[in-house]
Design a protein around this motif. Sequence first.
Motif, PDB file in Angstrom:
ATOM      1  N   TRP A  45      55.498  53.207  28.693  1.00 31.73           N
ATOM      2  CA  TRP A  45      56.026  54.412  29.335  1.00 31.73           C
ATOM      3  C   TRP A  45      55.818  55.624  28.426  1.00 31.73           C
ATOM      4  O   TRP A  45      55.357  56.679  28.864  1.00 31.73           O
ATOM      5  CB  TRP A  45      57.499  54.210  29.640  1.00 31.73           C
ATOM      6  CG  TRP A  45      58.132  55.171  30.585  1.00 31.73           C
ATOM      7  CD1 TRP A  45      57.563  56.262  31.188  1.00 31.73           C
ATOM      8  CD2 TRP A  45      59.468  55.119  31.051  1.00 31.73           C
ATOM      9  NE1 TRP A  45      58.473  56.886  31.990  1.00 31.73           N
ATOM     10  CE2 TRP A  45      59.654  56.214  31.930  1.00 31.73           C
ATOM     11  CE3 TRP A  45      60.542  54.270  30.809  1.00 31.73           C
ATOM     12  CZ2 TRP A  45      60.864  56.467  32.565  1.00 31.73           C
ATOM     13  CZ3 TRP A  45      61.742  54.526  31.445  1.00 31.73           C
ATOM     14  CH2 TRP A  45      61.903  55.600  32.316  1.00 31.73           C
ATOM     15  N   TYR A 126      55.930  57.773  36.051  1.00 29.38           N
ATOM     16  CA  TYR A 126      55.631  56.542  35.337  1.00 29.38           C
ATOM     17  C   TYR A 126      56.844  55.623  35.282  1.00 29.38           C
ATOM     18  O   TYR A 126      56.700  54.401  35.303  1.00 29.38           O
ATOM     19  CB  TYR A 126      55.100  56.832  33.938  1.00 29.38           C
ATOM     20  CG  TYR A 126      53.683  57.342  33.935  1.00 29.38           C
ATOM     21  CD1 TYR A 126      52.706  56.754  34.723  1.00 29.38           C
ATOM     22  CD2 TYR A 126      53.317  58.414  33.138  1.00 29.38           C
ATOM     23  CE1 TYR A 126      51.402  57.218  34.723  1.00 29.38           C
ATOM     24  CE2 TYR A 126      52.006  58.882  33.130  1.00 29.38           C
ATOM     25  CZ  TYR A 126      51.058  58.273  33.930  1.00 29.38           C
ATOM     26  OH  TYR A 126      49.763  58.732  33.921  1.00 29.38           O
ATOM     27  N   GLY A 127      58.033  56.195  35.238  1.00 29.80           N
ATOM     28  CA  GLY A 127      59.246  55.375  35.281  1.00 29.80           C
ATOM     29  C   GLY A 127      59.340  54.586  36.570  1.00 29.80           C
ATOM     30  O   GLY A 127      59.665  53.395  36.568  1.00 29.80           O
TER      31      GLY A 127
END
Length: 138
Positions: A45, A126-127
């Motif tokens: 991440w 992206y999380g």
Amino acid sequence: MTELWWQWLGLWFSAFSSATILPGTSDVVLVTMVNAHPQWWAWAWLVATVGNGMGGFASYWMGRLLPNKYKAPSKMIGWLHRYGYWALLMSWVPFIGDGLAIAAGWLRLNVYLSTLMLVIGKFARYGVLIFGTLQIIA
């Protein structure tokens, strides 16, 4: 983790190029990395967000370097005039995001606020991808 250095570099480069006018496949690379090494999801991440944030920053500066006679995409300029820096939260959207970052630079929006909004949007995207992947492989 150090034996994966080339994979981390590949993830970073893919994320960087995805945030520029270059073609990129950061989503595929990130999901593959998390699928192969779920214990390193936080590092993935971080690497993807930093790479994509730096790519967005590069796009911002590309726009900043454009001469005034160049006209940035009017739709992007309209969104930035209407929503201000908040529009940059959508910089992760393919094609649109590159235009937003370039238009923000062309409009000479504050570099610090622009970068912050670019990174927040990319971090959130992206999380969602990472936690979705972790749910699927769990």
